[in-house]
Design an enzyme around this catalytic site. Structure first.
Site, PDB file in Angstrom:
ATOM      1  N   CYS A   1     -36.806  32.734 -12.362  1.00 30.73           N
ATOM      2  CA  CYS A   1     -35.954  33.817 -12.838  1.00 30.73           C
ATOM      3  C   CYS A   1     -36.808  34.865 -13.528  1.00 30.73           C
ATOM      4  O   CYS A   1     -38.029  34.738 -13.634  1.00 30.73           O
ATOM      5  CB  CYS A   1     -34.913  33.274 -13.803  1.00 30.73           C
TER       6      CYS A   1
ATOM      7  N   ARG B   1     -31.256  35.738 -12.035  1.00 29.88           N
ATOM      8  CA  ARG B   1     -31.236  34.326 -11.641  1.00 29.88           C
ATOM      9  C   ARG B   1     -31.554  34.112 -10.163  1.00 29.88           C
ATOM     10  O   ARG B   1     -31.012  34.785  -9.290  1.00 29.88           O
ATOM     11  CB  ARG B   1     -29.853  33.736 -11.944  1.00 29.88           C
TER      12      ARG B   1
ATOM     13  N   ILE C   1     -31.504  27.475  -8.280  1.00 30.50           N
ATOM     14  CA  ILE C   1     -32.290  26.337  -7.793  1.00 30.50           C
ATOM     15  C   ILE C   1     -31.584  25.015  -8.100  1.00 30.50           C
ATOM     16  O   ILE C   1     -31.423  24.164  -7.231  1.00 30.50           O
ATOM     17  CB  ILE C   1     -33.699  26.313  -8.437  1.00 30.50           C
TER      18      ILE C   1
ATOM     19  N   GLU D   1     -38.597  25.654 -14.749  1.00 29.71           N
ATOM     20  CA  GLU D   1     -37.977  24.352 -14.511  1.00 29.71           C
ATOM     21  C   GLU D   1     -38.435  23.368 -15.587  1.00 29.71           C
ATOM     22  O   GLU D   1     -39.624  23.306 -15.899  1.00 29.71           O
ATOM     23  CB  GLU D   1     -38.371  23.791 -13.137  1.00 29.71           C
TER      24      GLU D   1
ATOM     25  N   ASP E   1     -30.868  22.409 -15.933  1.00 33.91           N
ATOM     26  CA  ASP E   1     -31.876  22.111 -16.942  1.00 33.91           C
ATOM     27  C   ASP E   1     -31.819  23.115 -18.092  1.00 33.91           C
ATOM     28  O   ASP E   1     -32.260  22.814 -19.206  1.00 33.91           O
ATOM     29  CB  ASP E   1     -33.276  22.080 -16.322  1.00 33.91           C
TER      30      ASP E   1
ATOM     31  N   ILE F   1     -51.264  30.531   6.943  1.00 32.10           N
ATOM     32  CA  ILE F   1     -51.525  31.762   7.668  1.00 32.10           C
ATOM     33  C   ILE F   1     -52.945  31.722   8.199  1.00 32.10           C
ATOM     34  O   ILE F   1     -53.773  30.906   7.779  1.00 32.10           O
ATOM     35  CB  ILE F   1     -51.331  33.009   6.783  1.00 32.10           C
TER      36      ILE F   1
ATOM     37  N   SER G   1     -47.371  23.709  -4.222  1.00 34.06           N
ATOM     38  CA  SER G   1     -48.730  24.110  -3.856  1.00 34.06           C
ATOM     39  C   SER G   1     -49.745  23.183  -4.512  1.00 34.06           C
ATOM     40  O   SER G   1     -49.414  22.409  -5.417  1.00 34.06           O
ATOM     41  CB  SER G   1     -49.001  25.561  -4.278  1.00 34.06           C
ATOM     42  N   GLY G   2     -50.981  23.274  -4.050  1.00 34.56           N
ATOM     43  CA  GLY G   2     -52.056  22.433  -4.581  1.00 34.56           C
ATOM     44  C   GLY G   2     -52.861  23.094  -5.678  1.00 34.56           C
ATOM     45  O   GLY G   2     -53.929  22.589  -6.049  1.00 34.56           O
TER      46      GLY G   2
END
Length: 607
Positions: free
Chosen positions: A2, A44, A47, A72, A95, A284, A357-358
């Site tokens: 958000c 907002r 999720i 989150e 949450d 990509i 993601s890593g």
């Protein structure tokens, strides 16, 4: 995710305008609160709990507490159960409401209990204060301004640029940007606007019209445990990373993952797969050899049976993207990987609302080549003067024949003896390759010494990267790129328990000889294919050097030598760098990109 914004006076029109600037961060709902001397705004992206019960700003039952929140809280379910046992009643399944009742129950002790990625403001009307807090690692952004009787906070700098705050450029932040490609921890490009530090909080007293308290509720400390054994450590990493991934799969909308085929992103996908029925993954590729990881992404996708989406991009698409970047990166930012990150986020948003993601694996477990290079360079810089002089002359002679950027950079370390921080900053920066660049004064960055407080050099550079490079470059890049298309990204490697575990692992397990991320590779053995684990690190790159010599040469020239009223570099330095770059003698694409991005930002927001 958000967008949040607010200030310490009542103005319904202004809060509406500023909240609207963050619509890309939350396109699905707008919420405003104006009353009791404050104005709060929220955009907002739905999720968790998609109903209107989770609308923000959210209050408690009597309206004495309001919260606006971006992020989150991954342990919200256990905290909710605890609060319900203590008599609190919830009207939503979100949450967000845990922050409201958690603050009622524990006050500032709430910050010691929550785990996640967040930035929020709580308005406490009884105590007449605004409480700001940012997550432990700085995953989510939060800026503030406090001068005179005015206090403003927001998720992005654009809300301050439109709120009539002084537009004086911060010289130390600009100097930092010119060497490293982003602004530093705690300071924005505007002198008057600050960033709340990772793991930081702030309390603004409305009655006194001042910041009453500002500090850190958490700070990373490295305490290597020499009693750890490799089998124990690898098991602990597997268990903790798996738990982190599971905790971050809570969502009422579709999830996916970025997948480059590298160790970190592949590990996340492998641990997600048992819990996600149809797992979409995204990558990509560019139109140049050396910037195509599709072979490894395909191996990982086929191994874990994901629905893989890969799109090829070229210089034409990059040219179009350059026009848009300054709006979303609303302070100067010049890491070229902002390009592929923005493009892969676009691809992902067509299919999912949340992507894991890593990011963070390299900083926790020593994944960059510079970790291999720092010890030899410190030794080189510490050589006796005569030996250094002789070596420098030899390197200069060789360089006349082969004209290598690597040798140009190497000569920087054959100058006067430097402290370990300065040696690392010279290595870390894309500058320090010729006589003029070597004269740059690094003494202005001595405040960074707080990261170099350990006896072990590898621990020091990991500390620097985790506390400075990670939040201000990598996480900023990922936040702006994903939020530009209303995509939430999550980073399981930055789970707090995993970060604290990594801080206790001795550096010899992370960098074993010249093998980077040794302990993580061992932890993933049997889970990932060997060709993924032991592939050479490629990085999330873009063929920028080639584009600036060819398809984007005209754009680059016009931008680099444009008159903006702010002289970033001496023109003769830029002209020499341009000549060297176009001839293929050197790669100055990072220098030119920093000028292009600054000039574009300046024209978009300052003129």
């Amino acid at each position: 995710m958000c967008g949040i914004v607010g200030f310490n006076w009542q103005d319904g029109d202004l809060i509406g305008q500023l909240t609207g600037l963050l619509a890309h961060r939350g396109p699905e709902q707008e919420g405003l609160y104006v009353g009791n001397g404050v104005s709060l705004g929220h955009r907002r992206l739905r999720i968790i709990d998609l109903s209107d019960n989770s609308r923000q700003p959210m209050s408690n039952e009597d309206g004495s507490i309001y919260v606006v929140y971006n992020g989150e809280i991954f342990n919200f379910q256990s905290l909710r159960a605890e609060l319900e046992r203590d008599g609190h009643r919830f009207r939503s399944k979100s949450d967000t409401e845990v922050l409201v009742h958690g603050y009622e129950q524990w006050g500032m002790g709430l910050l010691q209990r929550i785990r996640g990625q967040f930035a929020f403001c709580i308005w406490d009307s009884k105590d007449q204060c605004l409480v700001l807090a940012r997550d432990h690692l700085g995953i989510k952004p939060l800026y503030f301004y406090s001068e005179g009787n005015r206090f403003i906070f927001g998720s992005e700098l654009k809300v301050f640029l439109k709120a009539d705050v002084p537009r004086q450029i911060c010289k130390p932040a600009l100097d930092y940007y010119l060497l490293f490609g982003n602004t530093p921890v705690g300071q924005s490009i505007l002198q008057a606007v600050k960033k709340l530090q990772p793991g930081g909080y702030l309390i603004y007293d409305l009655k006194a019209a001042r910041v009453a308290e500002r500090g850190r509720y958490w700070q990373l400390r490295y305490r290597p445990d020499g009693s750890m054994t490799m089998p124990d450590v690898t098991k602990a990493i597997r268990d903790r990373l798996s738990a982190a991934v599971c905790s971050q799969l809570v969502s009422d909308v579709p999830l996916g993952a970025f997948l480059s085929g590298g160790l970190d992103s592949s590990a996340i996908v492998a641990l997600m797969r048992p819990h996600v029925k149809e797992l979409n993954t995204f990558s990509i590729r560019f139109d140049r050899p050396g910037y195509d990881e599709s072979e490894y992404a395909k191996i990982a996708s086929e191994t874990f049976k994901t629905i893989h989406h890969q799109i090829q991009f070229d210089a034409r698409v990059v040219r179009e993207l350059i026009e848009q970047l300054p709006y979303y990166y609303d302070e100067p930012f010049a890491d070229p990987s902002m390009i592929p990150t923005s493009l892969v986020s676009r691809v992902a948003r067509q299919h999912v609302t949340v992507a894991l993601s890593g990011t963070g694996g390299d900083e926790l477990f020593a994944g960059y080549p510079r970790y291999q290079q720092i010890r030899p360079l410190l030794a080189l810089n510490a050589m006796p003067g005569l030996l250094k002089h002789t070596t420098d002359a030899l390197v200069a002679g060789i360089n006349k024949i082969i004209a290598s950027d690597i040798l140009n950079k190497l000569r920087s370390f054959l100058g006067p003896k430097q402290g370990s921080l300065n040696v690392y900053l010279m290595l870390f920066s894309y500058m320090f390759r010729d006589r003029i660049e070597r004269q740059i004064d690094l003494g202005q960055f001595d405040w960074l010494e707080d990261s170099f407080c350990y006896d072990d050099i590898i621990t020091n550079v990991l500390s620097f990267d985790t506390q400075h490079y990670l939040p201000e470059c990598l996480l900023t890049k990922e936040d702006r790129a994903s939020m530009a298309v209303s995509l939430e990204t999550r980073v399981p490697f930055l789970d707090l328990d995993l970060v604290e575990l990594a801080s206790r692992i001795p550096s010899r397990f992370k960098l074993k000889g010249l093998q980077k991320k040794y302990v993580l590779k061992k932890a993933m053995a049997g889970i990932l294919p060997r060709q993924i684990i032991y592939r050479r690190k490629q990085g999330f790159g873009v063929p920028l050097a080639e584009y600036l010599r060819n398809e984007l040469r005209d754009l680059a020239f016009d931008e680099v030598f444009a008159e903006t009223g702010v002289q970033l570099y001496d023109r003769s330095l830029l002209e020499q760098a341009w000549q060297y770059h176009q001839s293929g003698r050197s790669d100055y694409s990072r220098l030119f990109w920093s000028v292009i991005m600054f000039n574009r930002w300046f024209k978009r927001w300052m003129q």
